[in-house]
Design a protein around this motif. Structure first.
Motif, PDB file in Angstrom:
ATOM      1  N   LEU A 150      28.615 -14.305  -1.976  1.00  0.00           N
ATOM      2  CA  LEU A 150      28.993 -15.800  -1.544  1.00  0.00           C
ATOM      3  C   LEU A 150      28.001 -16.406  -0.951  1.00  0.00           C
ATOM      4  O   LEU A 150      27.631 -16.229   0.116  1.00  0.00           O
ATOM      5  N   MET A 151      27.472 -17.485  -1.461  1.00  0.00           N
ATOM      6  CA  MET A 151      26.595 -18.236  -1.012  1.00  0.00           C
ATOM      7  C   MET A 151      27.024 -19.888  -1.008  1.00  0.00           C
ATOM      8  O   MET A 151      27.646 -20.241  -1.615  1.00  0.00           O
ATOM      9  N   GLU A 152      26.359 -20.343   0.283  1.00  0.00           N
ATOM     10  CA  GLU A 152      26.308 -22.059   0.198  1.00  0.00           C
ATOM     11  C   GLU A 152      25.296 -22.550  -0.510  1.00  0.00           C
ATOM     12  O   GLU A 152      24.305 -22.487  -0.231  1.00  0.00           O
ATOM     13  N   PRO A 153      25.603 -23.665  -1.479  1.00  0.00           N
ATOM     14  CA  PRO A 153      24.576 -24.357  -1.879  1.00  0.00           C
ATOM     15  C   PRO A 153      23.406 -25.125  -1.199  1.00  0.00           C
ATOM     16  O   PRO A 153      22.372 -25.015  -1.361  1.00  0.00           O
ATOM     17  N   LEU A 154      24.327 -25.363   0.088  1.00  0.00           N
ATOM     18  CA  LEU A 154      23.556 -25.970   1.129  1.00  0.00           C
ATOM     19  C   LEU A 154      24.481 -25.269   2.432  1.00  0.00           C
ATOM     20  O   LEU A 154      25.529 -25.636   2.599  1.00  0.00           O
ATOM     21  N   GLN A 155      23.578 -24.635   3.446  1.00  0.00           N
ATOM     22  CA  GLN A 155      23.978 -24.171   4.495  1.00  0.00           C
ATOM     23  C   GLN A 155      24.530 -25.125   5.688  1.00  0.00           C
ATOM     24  O   GLN A 155      23.565 -26.015   5.935  1.00  0.00           O
ATOM     25  N   GLY A 156      25.581 -25.489   5.790  1.00  0.00           N
ATOM     26  CA  GLY A 156      26.148 -26.435   6.963  1.00  0.00           C
ATOM     27  C   GLY A 156      25.872 -25.935   8.256  1.00  0.00           C
ATOM     28  O   GLY A 156      24.876 -26.262   8.989  1.00  0.00           O
ATOM     29  N   GLU A 157      26.593 -25.018   8.596  1.00  0.00           N
ATOM     30  CA  GLU A 157      26.771 -24.352  10.025  1.00  0.00           C
ATOM     31  C   GLU A 157      25.305 -23.844  10.338  1.00  0.00           C
ATOM     32  O   GLU A 157      24.696 -23.600  11.550  1.00  0.00           O
ATOM     33  N   GLY A 158      24.672 -23.100   9.282  1.00  0.00           N
ATOM     34  CA  GLY A 158      23.407 -22.661   9.401  1.00  0.00           C
ATOM     35  C   GLY A 158      22.172 -23.451   9.675  1.00  0.00           C
ATOM     36  O   GLY A 158      20.733 -22.979   9.963  1.00  0.00           O
ATOM     37  N   GLY A 159      22.334 -24.815   9.763  1.00  0.00           N
ATOM     38  CA  GLY A 159      21.247 -25.796  10.141  1.00  0.00           C
ATOM     39  C   GLY A 159      20.911 -26.729   9.053  1.00  0.00           C
ATOM     40  O   GLY A 159      19.903 -27.058   8.907  1.00  0.00           O
ATOM     41  N   ILE A 160      21.901 -27.070   8.142  1.00  0.00           N
ATOM     42  CA  ILE A 160      21.553 -28.159   7.073  1.00  0.00           C
ATOM     43  C   ILE A 160      20.241 -27.489   6.293  1.00  0.00           C
ATOM     44  O   ILE A 160      19.337 -28.320   6.308  1.00  0.00           O
ATOM     45  N   ILE A 161      20.543 -26.528   5.692  1.00  0.00           N
ATOM     46  CA  ILE A 161      19.402 -25.818   4.882  1.00  0.00           C
ATOM     47  C   ILE A 161      19.668 -25.794   3.448  1.00  0.00           C
ATOM     48  O   ILE A 161      20.423 -25.284   2.907  1.00  0.00           O
ATOM     49  N   PRO A 162      19.166 -26.568   2.386  1.00  0.00           N
ATOM     50  CA  PRO A 162      19.471 -26.860   1.040  1.00  0.00           C
ATOM     51  C   PRO A 162      19.128 -25.400   0.337  1.00  0.00           C
ATOM     52  O   PRO A 162      18.095 -25.134   0.613  1.00  0.00           O
ATOM     53  N   GLY A 163      19.849 -25.107  -0.494  1.00  0.00           N
ATOM     54  CA  GLY A 163      19.619 -23.935  -1.303  1.00  0.00           C
ATOM     55  C   GLY A 163      18.358 -24.248  -2.060  1.00  0.00           C
ATOM     56  O   GLY A 163      18.016 -25.244  -2.529  1.00  0.00           O
ATOM     57  N   ASN A 164      17.576 -23.089  -2.393  1.00  0.00           N
ATOM     58  CA  ASN A 164      16.356 -23.167  -3.356  1.00  0.00           C
ATOM     59  C   ASN A 164      16.752 -22.654  -4.632  1.00  0.00           C
ATOM     60  O   ASN A 164      17.383 -21.628  -4.900  1.00  0.00           O
ATOM     61  N   PRO A 165      16.409 -23.599  -5.541  1.00  0.00           N
ATOM     62  CA  PRO A 165      16.861 -23.455  -6.912  1.00  0.00           C
ATOM     63  C   PRO A 165      16.392 -21.940  -7.583  1.00  0.00           C
ATOM     64  O   PRO A 165      17.132 -21.472  -8.250  1.00  0.00           O
ATOM     65  N   GLU A 166      15.169 -21.743  -7.358  1.00  0.00           N
ATOM     66  CA  GLU A 166      14.578 -20.286  -7.979  1.00  0.00           C
ATOM     67  C   GLU A 166      15.367 -19.335  -7.297  1.00  0.00           C
ATOM     68  O   GLU A 166      15.717 -18.361  -7.979  1.00  0.00           O
ATOM     69  N   PHE A 167      15.914 -19.187  -5.998  1.00  0.00           N
ATOM     70  CA  PHE A 167      16.603 -18.126  -5.329  1.00  0.00           C
ATOM     71  C   PHE A 167      17.863 -18.069  -5.944  1.00  0.00           C
ATOM     72  O   PHE A 167      18.577 -17.038  -6.503  1.00  0.00           O
ATOM     73  N   PHE A 168      18.729 -19.361  -6.361  1.00  0.00           N
ATOM     74  CA  PHE A 168      19.969 -19.303  -6.985  1.00  0.00           C
ATOM     75  C   PHE A 168      20.004 -18.904  -8.329  1.00  0.00           C
ATOM     76  O   PHE A 168      20.680 -17.909  -8.860  1.00  0.00           O
ATOM     77  N   LYS A 169      18.942 -19.109  -9.000  1.00  0.00           N
ATOM     78  CA  LYS A 169      18.679 -18.680 -10.530  1.00  0.00           C
ATOM     79  C   LYS A 169      18.550 -17.254 -10.590  1.00  0.00           C
ATOM     80  O   LYS A 169      18.934 -16.515 -11.707  1.00  0.00           O
ATOM     81  N   ALA A 170      17.566 -16.806  -9.715  1.00  0.00           N
ATOM     82  CA  ALA A 170      17.364 -15.387  -9.428  1.00  0.00           C
ATOM     83  C   ALA A 170      18.691 -14.606  -9.267  1.00  0.00           C
ATOM     84  O   ALA A 170      19.029 -13.525  -9.857  1.00  0.00           O
ATOM     85  N   ALA A 171      19.348 -15.185  -8.355  1.00  0.00           N
ATOM     86  CA  ALA A 171      20.676 -14.583  -7.960  1.00  0.00           C
ATOM     87  C   ALA A 171      21.641 -14.621  -9.135  1.00  0.00           C
ATOM     88  O   ALA A 171      22.693 -13.516  -9.495  1.00  0.00           O
ATOM     89  N   ARG A 172      21.705 -15.563 -10.043  1.00  0.00           N
ATOM     90  CA  ARG A 172      22.553 -15.731 -11.275  1.00  0.00           C
ATOM     91  C   ARG A 172      22.106 -14.627 -12.198  1.00  0.00           C
ATOM     92  O   ARG A 172      22.974 -14.014 -12.633  1.00  0.00           O
ATOM     93  N   GLN A 173      20.714 -14.408 -12.257  1.00  0.00           N
ATOM     94  CA  GLN A 173      20.376 -13.461 -13.202  1.00  0.00           C
ATOM     95  C   GLN A 173      20.697 -11.939 -12.652  1.00  0.00           C
ATOM     96  O   GLN A 173      21.134 -11.039 -13.475  1.00  0.00           O
ATOM     97  N   LEU A 174      20.513 -11.851 -11.362  1.00  0.00           N
ATOM     98  CA  LEU A 174      20.736 -10.399 -10.939  1.00  0.00           C
ATOM     99  C   LEU A 174      22.386 -10.082 -11.053  1.00  0.00           C
ATOM    100  O   LEU A 174      22.838  -9.015 -11.551  1.00  0.00           O
ATOM    101  N   ALA A 175      23.241 -11.293 -10.837  1.00  0.00           N
ATOM    102  CA  ALA A 175      24.704 -10.864 -10.893  1.00  0.00           C
ATOM    103  C   ALA A 175      25.014 -10.683 -12.658  1.00  0.00           C
ATOM    104  O   ALA A 175      25.787  -9.889 -12.940  1.00  0.00           O
ATOM    105  N   ASP A 176      24.322 -11.480 -13.545  1.00  0.00           N
ATOM    106  CA  ASP A 176      24.471 -11.250 -14.866  1.00  0.00           C
ATOM    107  C   ASP A 176      24.192  -9.712 -15.341  1.00  0.00           C
ATOM    108  O   ASP A 176      24.664  -9.178 -16.077  1.00  0.00           O
ATOM    109  N   ASP A 177      23.143  -9.500 -14.739  1.00  0.00           N
ATOM    110  CA  ASP A 177      22.290  -8.114 -15.156  1.00  0.00           C
ATOM    111  C   ASP A 177      23.257  -6.947 -14.906  1.00  0.00           C
ATOM    112  O   ASP A 177      23.355  -5.837 -15.209  1.00  0.00           O
ATOM    113  N   SER A 178      23.894  -7.141 -13.372  1.00  0.00           N
ATOM    114  CA  SER A 178      24.779  -6.015 -12.860  1.00  0.00           C
ATOM    115  C   SER A 178      26.184  -6.167 -12.900  1.00  0.00           C
ATOM    116  O   SER A 178      26.724  -5.144 -12.551  1.00  0.00           O
TER     117      SER A 178
END
Length: 209
Positions: free
Chosen positions: A1-29
């Motif tokens: 479970l991930m926030e596309p942009l972390q709010g309480e964590g300090g207004i940190i936008p998600g990294n597209p490459e990280f999210f795409k890698a997470a998508r691939q890992l989820a698909d593979d597993s």
């Protein structure tokens, strides 16, 4: 479970490459990729959903807060096999689907669709970012990076600034501007999606003073 942009964590936008890698890992597993859209969803990013800015499609995402325009409501959206888990009778809530909350949700969605709200979010968000960058450049010993999407923006208060983000927010609130810290070192700007240009100018002026 991930926030596309972390709010309480300090207004940190998600990294597209990280999210795409997470998508691939989820698909593979065979795992589910889930996103928390409670804070950044419903148009605040400039897109309807924050994950759309990252180029990924989650299996499940959650929404609340802005979904009802102030009326308490929450929802979970799912697709594919994830949507088959909660069949009728497997999950119940006393207030689930109540008419008042659902009517508020429909009214919010209709207003957004009828009034090009996302265009305003993009324009006003760029206005806030540009204004905060200018202020940060003027006070480089106090303020640092400006980050965020749309109408969820943050400016870093430096470690040696002599005050915390919370203290700075408290001082600004005494002048009539409502802000909120995001962690100990970020001042968060989260105006309503209907905010106008003059109101943003006024808010930036008050913050600088």
């Amino acid at each position: 479970l991930m926030e596309p942009l972390q709010g309480e964590g300090g207004i940190i936008p998600g990294n597209p490459e990280f999210f795409k890698a997470a998508r691939q890992l989820a698909d593979d597993s065979g795992a589910l990729l889930m996103c928390d859209e409670v804070q950044i969803g419903m148009g605040r990013s400039g897109h309807l959903w924050g994950h759309q800015k990252l180029g990924v499609e989650p299996d499940v995402f959650t929404s609340a807060k802005a979904l009802g325009g102030g009326v308490p409501i929450g929802a979970m959206m799912a697709r594919g096999a994830a949507a088959d888990v909660l069949t009728p009778g497997t999950h119940a809530s006393t207030y689930g689907g109540n008419p008042l909350a659902c009517a508020a949700g429909v009214a919010v969605a209709k207003y957004m669709a009828d009034n090009d709200l996302l265009d305003n979010v993009e324009a006003r968000g760029e206005q806030i970012a540009a204004g905060l960058i200018k202020i940060a450049e003027k006070y480089p010993n106090i303020l640092g990076e400006v980050r965020g999407w749309g109408l969820l923006r943050g400016v870093v208060v430096k470690d040696d600034a002599g005050c915390t983000a919370g203290e700075l927010v408290g001082d600004v609130m005494k002048e009539g501007l409502l802000l909120v810290p995001a962690g100990p070192s970020v001042v968060r700007f989260v105006p309503p999606l209907i905010v106008n240009e003059a109101q943003i100018d006024q808010a930036l002026e008050m913050f600088e003073e």
